[in-house]
Design an enzyme around this catalytic site. Structure first.
Site, PDB file in Angstrom:
ATOM      1  CB  SER A 276      -0.949  -0.038   1.194  1.00  0.00           C
ATOM      2  OG  SER A 276      -2.002   0.867   1.031  1.00  0.00           O
TER       3      SER A 276
ATOM      4  CG  ASP B 250      -6.645  -2.431  -3.599  1.00  0.00           C
ATOM      5  OD1 ASP B 250      -7.218  -1.703  -2.776  1.00  0.00           O
ATOM      6  OD2 ASP B 250      -5.482  -2.825  -3.467  1.00  0.00           O
TER       7      ASP B 250
ATOM      8  CG  HIS C 227      -5.780  -2.504   0.102  1.00  0.00           C
ATOM      9  ND1 HIS C 227      -5.003  -1.945  -0.883  1.00  0.00           N
ATOM     10  CD2 HIS C 227      -5.247  -2.068   1.270  1.00  0.00           C
ATOM     11  CE1 HIS C 227      -4.046  -1.203  -0.339  1.00  0.00           C
ATOM     12  NE2 HIS C 227      -4.168  -1.282   0.970  1.00  0.00           N
TER      13      HIS C 227
END
Length: 743
Positions: free
Chosen positions: A595, A680, A715
């Protein structure tokens, strides 16, 4: 883009959150020298793991189509050849072509990693085999019931259960998530919320992995699922004391921003729910919670710079929320209710925060009085309230500490943990009238442990320690705390662990993990999966770089906005230090981050490509400028306080100077594995896809570049407690292949 926070008590830890240049910079010359010297040293050393160079197949990598797109802003014109890859997200004309490209990249990755499949299978079985399949969480007591989750052998999910009054009572299975998840590639249930009369359960479900939850309500007496279904929420909810009113956070369906706090009455259509708060500042996140005493319901609105709280008596759900203290410029505050007063944790004139108090009926800042003053060397993170005690979570010298304050006599003491590097935190403590603190403890060598601590007698009781099936001996592993010197002289902490027998001669492979954003601290914690690397000779290290909050609030402030590059140079300094101290060498040094930590990976690949033999970039936020310019992308405007607003020229220029996608050049890059998820919602799939496409077109040399897209997930990857290990096995196999370790 935002830091991953999983509130479900049964959430799985997942991996959060990577040769010479044609023109060698001064920094790269230094790394080249280290590389040459370490090669000489390691050629004469021994390792206890046999190594056979992995033969990468002679496969042809996919080539993304070039479709020029012009970005013109602030007098700067940029050609973006791969802008079209966002068409699946935008539902544009090239949607089908985007999916075809991602599938081609997956096929290429599968081909390149084909020979590692037996190793991946072995790693998966190894890691899965360490997990106790039939297990039970430590029960916690709330409002007359003991609550816990339990897992069954071979099942991916769990059952949420309770027993009335005693652990010897009959079990009630409140929610069988194994059964609910059947037939779903992805299934997440969370936000479990029992009504005050213990008769109803509200919970959120996401089956797409975009963190958009539908709230359901179950009658626990009859087992009936009520007709109430509330879509597009954050998943959590709060019961008013009437047992029929729910407050929840409504998300914007396009941007996914937490936009409104709604009030729902059971038995009514959710489309008719009342809006009790609408946040007009799209840079803030909002949420709703309840005081542990059950007396108040809170609405919180905040960014990284300022916040505001509203409150309402839980006995009066139709009443109007009152503003606790109107938001103040550059001031954050959190509110906790005691029986006779409010407590406020705030950074008003206190960089590392301080604790204040005020009467229940006079909440404005003029009435705040100091309880714990600001301290330059201690970050005050949070408080947990009990009737007679207050537990203060602090951070000093990068480590957590818990201070127990007796509200009756004013005495205070700290818990003693006795390790050099560890993580301690208050666990599930829903009861207000108790003298027992439930806390969690772990370190790089200590499996996750749950303790009860009697705040009167100061006696602690170990309730459970994570069992590592197959045997684990803590004495077989060593943990250290080191400090690297950053470019500006700042001392950056490093936590690391390795198996006994490690030789500090530069021959060992080392995986350096980093994040460094949002003030999120990457504390040293145990991982049974990580043993698969340690037992094969790897050292694992965490770089506690600026942008996190390990060393206090200023540590965060010095790694965000116009100081963001400190995050990257800190990480490079840690890698350089570890090679200089011969914990590893550049040909054995690997980097990993996800991330915002994936942004870190992209940046250090551009800035110091010679330092790393390989990089794993998980769901990486690498197209900073374009993403922050597009307010239709989920969460963008919430991030202005973290990265800046590129509509302002100074922020635009600074972002562009470090954004990985903007700074790809024609030079040798390390071996890189990039992972993403088609659904995501935090970092859209097209950021890593565009980055890989541009790297393929521009990079020189023969190092491997792989992109793996999970077509069913978002994610956090797979939702099952075993499935995610397949992703870990792929990443570990990539690293082991680069080391020539095949077993």
């Amino acid at each position: 883009m935002e830091v991953d926070v999983m509130c479900n008590t049964f959430a799985y830890v997942f991996c959060l959150e990577l040769v010479l240049l044609t023109a060698i910079t001064a920094m790269d010359k230094k790394f080249t020298y280290i590389l040459l010297m370490s090669t000489i040293v390691t050629s004469c050393t021994q390792t206890n793991v046999s190594r056979t160079p992995y033969e990468w197949p002679d496969a042809v990598a996919p080539v993304a189509d070039v479709k020029p797109h012009i970005r013109a802003l602030h007098g700067d014109t940029v050609m973006d050849n791969y802008y079209w890859l966002n068409d699946y997200f935008k539902k544009g004309a090239d949607s089908t072509a985007v999916v075809a490209y991602l599938q081609a990249e997956n096929e290429y990755t599968d081909t390149m990693m084909k020979a590692t499949e037996p190793l991946q299978a072995k790693l998966f079985d190894e890691m899965k085999g360490r997990i106790k399949e039939q297990d039970e969480s430590v029960p916690y007591f709330k409002n007359g019931y003991y609550y816990y989750t339990r897992t069954e052998e071979g099942k991916q999910y769990y059952k949420y259960c309770r027993k009335k009054g005693s652990l010897e009572a009959a079990e009630e299975v409140l929610l069988d998530v194994d059964a609910l998840a059947a037939g779903h590639p992805y299934y997440a249930a969370g936000g479990f919320n029992i009504s005050p009369d213990n008769k109803l359960l509200a919970y959120g479900v996401d089956t797409v992995s975009r963190r958009q939850y539908t709230i359901h309500v179950k009658n626990l007496e009859t087992g009936e699922l009520l007709t109430d279904a509330i879509p597009a929420t954050s998943g959590g909810s709060v019961w008013a004391n009437d047992n029929r009113t729910l407050f929840y956070t409504k998300n914007n369906p396009s941007t996914l921003l937490t936009e409104k706090i709604m009030r729902h009455t059971l038995g009514t259509d959710s489309r008719e729910d009342a809006t009790v708060y609408h946040e007009t500042d799209n840079t803030n996140y909002i949420g709703v919670g309840k005081a542990k005493s059950g007396k108040f319901i809170y609405i919180y609105s905040g960014g990284t710079l300022s916040s505001e709280t509203r409150y309402l008596e839980a006995d009066n759900p139709l009443g109007a929320f009152k503003v606790f203290q109107p938001r103040m410029k550059d001031v954050l505050y959190n509110v906790t209710a005691l029986e006779d007063r409010f407590l406020i944790v705030t950074n008003q004139n206190a960089t590392n925060f301080k604790l204040m108090e005020c009467p229940l009926d006079q909440t404005g800042v003029a009435n705040w009085k100091e309880v714990i003053p600001h301290r330059e060397d201690v970050l005050l993170e949070d408080v947990d309230e009990f009737k007679d005690f207050l537990v203060v979570s602090e951070r000093k010298d990068g480590l957590t500490q818990l201070a127990i304050r007796n509200l009756k006599d004013g005495s205070a003491h700290y818990l003693d943990f006795g390790e050099e590097a560890y993580t301690a935190y208050p666990s599930t403590n829903p009861e207000y009238e108790t003298t027992t603190l439930r806390y969690g403890y772990t370190s790089l060598t200590t499996p996750s442990s749950t303790y009860d601590y009697d705040m009167h007698t100061r006696e602690k009781t170990l309730l459970k320690q994570q069992e590592v099936v197959g045997g684990y001996q803590v004495a077989d592993y060593v943990t250290e705390r080191l400090y690297a010197r950053a470019e500006d002289g700042t001392q950056v902490p490093i936590s690391l662990v390795y198996k006994k027998g490690f030789k500090k001669d530069g021959s060992a492979p080392l995986l350096l993990y980093g994040y460094g954003s949002y003030g999120a601290t990457m504390d040293p914690t145990f991982s049974s999966s990580r043993l698969s690397l340690l037992d094969r000779g790897f050292v694992y290290a965490i770089a506690h770089i600026r942008g996190g909050q390990e060393m206090g609030r200023q540590w965060y402030e010095d790694g965000k906005m116009m100081k963001k590059e400190n995050t990257f140079t800190d990480f490079i300094a840690c890698g350089q230090f570890l090679t200089e101290q011969q914990y590893t060498a550049p040909e054995h040094l690997y980097a990993m981050g996800g991330s915002a930590g994936g942004l870190l990976m992209g940046a250090v690949a551009n800035m110091a490509p010679l330092l790393w033999h390989g990089i794993v970039a998980q769901v990486p936020f690498v197209d900073v400028v374009n993403t922050m310019l597009d307010e239709t992308i989920p969460l963008t405007t919430n991030e202005y306080d973290e990265w800046g607003n590129p509509n302002e020229k100074a922020a635009y220029d600074y972002m562009k100077s470090y954004s990985p996608y903007e700074n790809v050049e024609a030079k040798d890059y390390p071996n890189i594995l990039v992972t993403t998820g088609l659904h995501d919602s935090q970092v859209q799939y097209f950021e890593p896809a565009k980055w890989v496409a541009k790297l393929r077109a521009m990079k020189t040399g023969n190092n491997v570049l792989l992109l793996k897209t999970e077509m069913d997930f978002g994610h956090g990857g797979a939702s099952g407690r075993f499935d995610y290990l397949k992703e870990v096995a792929l990443e570990y196999a990539f690293l082991l292949a680069l080391e020539g370790i095949t077993e």
